[in-house]
Structures are given as C-alpha cells and as structure tokens.
Design a protein around this motif. Sequence first.
Motif, PDB file in Angstrom:
ATOM      1  N   GLU A  74       0.814  -1.220   0.000  1.00  0.00           N
ATOM      2  CA  GLU A  74       0.000   0.000   0.000  1.00  0.00           C
ATOM      3  C   GLU A  74       0.845   1.267   0.000  1.00  0.00           C
ATOM      4  N   SER A  75       2.112   1.139   0.380  1.00  0.00           N
ATOM      5  CA  SER A  75       3.006   2.300   0.368  1.00  0.00           C
ATOM      6  C   SER A  75       3.410   2.697  -1.050  1.00  0.00           C
ATOM      7  N   GLU A  76       3.143   1.787  -2.009  1.00  0.00           N
ATOM      8  CA  GLU A  76       3.530   1.986  -3.403  1.00  0.00           C
ATOM      9  C   GLU A  76       5.035   2.116  -3.565  1.00  0.00           C
ATOM     10  N   THR A  77       5.777   1.533  -2.604  1.00  0.00           N
ATOM     11  CA  THR A  77       7.225   1.427  -2.728  1.00  0.00           C
ATOM     12  C   THR A  77       7.537   0.181  -3.531  1.00  0.00           C
ATOM     13  N   ASP A  78       8.274   0.342  -4.614  1.00  0.00           N
ATOM     14  CA  ASP A  78       8.573  -0.822  -5.453  1.00  0.00           C
ATOM     15  C   ASP A  78       9.756  -1.572  -4.846  1.00  0.00           C
ATOM     16  N   VAL A  79       9.447  -2.652  -4.174  1.00  0.00           N
ATOM     17  CA  VAL A  79      10.468  -3.537  -3.608  1.00  0.00           C
ATOM     18  C   VAL A  79       9.929  -4.958  -3.707  1.00  0.00           C
ATOM     19  N   LEU A  80      10.782  -5.901  -4.060  1.00  0.00           N
ATOM     20  CA  LEU A  80      10.376  -7.301  -4.093  1.00  0.00           C
ATOM     21  C   LEU A  80      10.219  -7.810  -2.667  1.00  0.00           C
ATOM     22  N   ILE A  81       9.191  -8.596  -2.433  1.00  0.00           N
ATOM     23  CA  ILE A  81       8.955  -9.170  -1.106  1.00  0.00           C
ATOM     24  C   ILE A  81       9.350 -10.637  -1.127  1.00  0.00           C
ATOM     25  N   ASN A  82      10.190 -10.998  -0.176  1.00  0.00           N
ATOM     26  CA  ASN A  82      10.675 -12.370  -0.029  1.00  0.00           C
ATOM     27  C   ASN A  82      10.297 -12.830   1.379  1.00  0.00           C
ATOM     28  N   ILE A  83       9.297 -13.708   1.473  1.00  0.00           N
ATOM     29  CA  ILE A  83       8.819 -14.182   2.771  1.00  0.00           C
ATOM     30  C   ILE A  83       9.544 -15.464   3.153  1.00  0.00           C
ATOM     31  N   THR A  84       9.958 -15.564   4.391  1.00  0.00           N
ATOM     32  CA  THR A  84      10.554 -16.811   4.856  1.00  0.00           C
ATOM     33  C   THR A  84       9.520 -17.933   4.830  1.00  0.00           C
ATOM     34  N   SER A  85       9.967 -19.131   4.453  1.00  0.00           N
ATOM     35  CA  SER A  85       9.130 -20.313   4.654  1.00  0.00           C
ATOM     36  C   SER A  85       9.882 -21.323   5.522  1.00  0.00           C
ATOM     37  N   PRO A 110       5.198 -28.925   6.654  1.00  0.00           N
ATOM     38  CA  PRO A 110       5.428 -28.191   5.410  1.00  0.00           C
ATOM     39  C   PRO A 110       4.275 -27.266   5.031  1.00  0.00           C
ATOM     40  N   HIS A 111       3.033 -27.716   5.207  1.00  0.00           N
ATOM     41  CA  HIS A 111       1.887 -26.878   4.860  1.00  0.00           C
ATOM     42  C   HIS A 111       1.823 -25.645   5.765  1.00  0.00           C
ATOM     43  N   GLU A 112       2.139 -25.806   7.039  1.00  0.00           N
ATOM     44  CA  GLU A 112       2.124 -24.665   7.956  1.00  0.00           C
ATOM     45  C   GLU A 112       3.233 -23.679   7.596  1.00  0.00           C
ATOM     46  N   ARG A 113       4.406 -24.178   7.248  1.00  0.00           N
ATOM     47  CA  ARG A 113       5.511 -23.293   6.877  1.00  0.00           C
ATOM     48  C   ARG A 113       5.185 -22.512   5.602  1.00  0.00           C
ATOM     49  N   HIS A 114       4.424 -23.139   4.730  1.00  0.00           N
ATOM     50  CA  HIS A 114       4.122 -22.522   3.433  1.00  0.00           C
ATOM     51  C   HIS A 114       2.972 -21.521   3.509  1.00  0.00           C
ATOM     52  N   GLU A 115       2.163 -21.554   4.555  1.00  0.00           N
ATOM     53  CA  GLU A 115       0.916 -20.792   4.584  1.00  0.00           C
ATOM     54  C   GLU A 115       1.083 -19.311   4.244  1.00  0.00           C
ATOM     55  N   PRO A 116       2.012 -18.553   4.855  1.00  0.00           N
ATOM     56  CA  PRO A 116       2.111 -17.132   4.490  1.00  0.00           C
ATOM     57  C   PRO A 116       2.459 -16.918   3.021  1.00  0.00           C
ATOM     58  N   VAL A 117       3.298 -17.818   2.470  1.00  0.00           N
ATOM     59  CA  VAL A 117       3.668 -17.711   1.059  1.00  0.00           C
ATOM     60  C   VAL A 117       2.463 -17.979   0.168  1.00  0.00           C
ATOM     61  N   GLU A 148       7.826 -31.905  -0.330  1.00  0.00           N
ATOM     62  CA  GLU A 148       6.438 -31.460  -0.246  1.00  0.00           C
ATOM     63  C   GLU A 148       6.345 -29.939  -0.269  1.00  0.00           C
ATOM     64  N   GLN A 149       7.226 -29.301   0.473  1.00  0.00           N
ATOM     65  CA  GLN A 149       7.204 -27.842   0.530  1.00  0.00           C
ATOM     66  C   GLN A 149       7.587 -27.236  -0.819  1.00  0.00           C
ATOM     67  N   ALA A 150       8.576 -27.822  -1.484  1.00  0.00           N
ATOM     68  CA  ALA A 150       8.984 -27.321  -2.798  1.00  0.00           C
ATOM     69  C   ALA A 150       7.831 -27.399  -3.791  1.00  0.00           C
ATOM     70  N   LYS A 151       7.059 -28.470  -3.722  1.00  0.00           N
ATOM     71  CA  LYS A 151       5.909 -28.588  -4.625  1.00  0.00           C
ATOM     72  C   LYS A 151       4.863 -27.519  -4.333  1.00  0.00           C
ATOM     73  N   LEU A 152       4.633 -27.232  -3.061  1.00  0.00           N
ATOM     74  CA  LEU A 152       3.685 -26.180  -2.702  1.00  0.00           C
ATOM     75  C   LEU A 152       4.140 -24.830  -3.245  1.00  0.00           C
ATOM     76  N   VAL A 153       5.440 -24.544  -3.113  1.00  0.00           N
ATOM     77  CA  VAL A 153       5.976 -23.281  -3.622  1.00  0.00           C
ATOM     78  C   VAL A 153       5.832 -23.224  -5.136  1.00  0.00           C
ATOM     79  N   LYS A 154       6.189 -24.324  -5.806  1.00  0.00           N
ATOM     80  CA  LYS A 154       6.078 -24.370  -7.266  1.00  0.00           C
ATOM     81  C   LYS A 154       4.646 -24.109  -7.716  1.00  0.00           C
TER      82      LYS A 154
END
Length: 296
Positions: A74-85, A110-117, A148-154
């Motif tokens: 919402e800040s309209e700052t152009d930055v890539l976001i990289n969320i930890t999983s 794995p599903h819990e770690r992936h949830e925010p992503v 399993e987590q890699a497949k979720l990310v993919k």
Amino acid sequence: MAQKVMLTSAVTGAGDTTGKNPNVPVTPKEIAESAIESAKAGATVAHVHARDPETGGISHNLDHYREIVDRIRESETDVLINITSGGGGDFIPNLDTPAAGGDGTDIQTPHERHEPVGELLPEMCTLDCGSTNFGNMIYMSPTDWLREQAKLVKDSGVKPELECFDTGHIRFANQLVQEGLIDGDPMYQFCLGIPWGAASDVETISYMKGRIPENAEWSAFGIGRMQLPMVTQAALLGGNVRVGLEDNIFLKKGVLATNEQLVDQAVQQLQTNNIEIMTPQEAREKYNLRQPHGGK
C-alpha cells in the motif's frame, strides 16, 4: 556495461536480537517501515519474517504477515517481497527425554511453513534445503518435507530461493531441481558463517558456486562482522548479495546499525567496484518473478 546485482535487506529475522539492538523492527508496522526504508536506500528485495509484537520472538501468525505485506504494497514502494518459509524448524534437544524437544522447540509441518507464502503470494520465498546444527539448536528440514514444501511453492508460482547452509544442502537442492520440483532457472542462496555450517570465506563461495547447475543464479551472505566484507566478495565472484539486521546488528565495531544504514553501506561498496544495484522491475524481468498485483 557495469555489472548489476540484486541486493536483499533481511530486515528482522527471528533471532534473539531485539534486546541487543533497539533498531531491530518487531511489530508489523515497524517491519514494513524498515522494508520500505531499505528500499529507499537502494535494496531490491525485502526479506521478511514476522515477530510477536508482545514478546519480540518468532511469530507464525498469518495476520502479522498479512499486515506487513499489505503495508509494503500500500506504500507503493517498489520492492520485491521475499517471505521466509523456514519458520517452525527449531528443535532444542532435551537430555532427560531425548525424543521430545525442550523449551523453545518450535516445529511446523510443510503446509504450515508454506501458509504465508501461499496466502500472500510474494515474488519470492526462502526454502531451507536441509537440517543443520545451529549453535546448540537443531534446525530441522527433512528431505521428504522439503519435497512437499517445494511442490507447494512451485504450485503457488512464487520463486524459491534455495538456502544452503552447508555443502550437503547444495547436493539436495540440486536433487530438487533434477526431480522437477523447481521451476525455471534455480536460485541458490549461500548462507555463510552460521555455527556450525559453511565457513564465511571466498574459498567456500567458490566451492559452492562450482557445484550448482550452469543455468542457476546465486547469492551469498555472511553474518556478523563478515556481512559487509562478503557483500563485495560475493558480487566480485558474480553473485547477488544480502545485508540486514537479521544477520548482523552492527555498522562497525561498537556502532549499532539500522537496516537502511547497512543497505547504504553495501551500495557504496558495490558502486566503488563499478557494480550497480538492480531495480525491482529489472529483477522481476531477469528472474521471471511475479509482477505487481500477482501477474506473471
């Protein structure tokens, strides 16, 4: 033409640093603001963990992540976001009951770690490619869980940054690539100097980069006093770079840092060596990342 690198600011992490440096952001508002200020200082990417606003410790609360990401967008700052999983992997051995974790153990599926992503769909996320001794703690990331987590990310269309804390992690990351669980050109992150993983030196970077696929992109960072020296060394060897309070809380000996100061110092070092910083849009195009508002 000057070389260009992607510069990441790892703004907070989950470690016990909040009592050591008051500049470490804790609340979603503080974390988002620090990401925005890092971008203004020149960072291409903001690497995001959430913290519990009450305790300062790690948080897996999706609402905390959502507030951070929403505030940045919402800040309209152009930055890539990289969320930890990689959250929810901490195992503290208990000598009285070895099969059970002691105080501080925090394990997620794995599903819990992936949830925010999966819910927030950032451009990038981390994927920690193996278990390791982390000080006196065991960070647990078993191979079948990682598949399993890699497949979720993919399936989410988010670009994974394959974090490798030791040389065996490179081998397993390569296996994920061979099994078709990583889309496009893989992106590796060499995490150096963490007790007791790979050493933080040029020889280790050279070894690790020599064992990734020819079409792979890579980045490297050091922790503590080796953070800023590794910026120059990794870039000169052809990699992307990372700084931030997750990995180092000092600007120089005895001087506490802010994220934007660390980014500014990295920018100065790189420019001295005729190396420029990619804009977020340049990185989106180079690495085939999600476009703003979820496009490809």
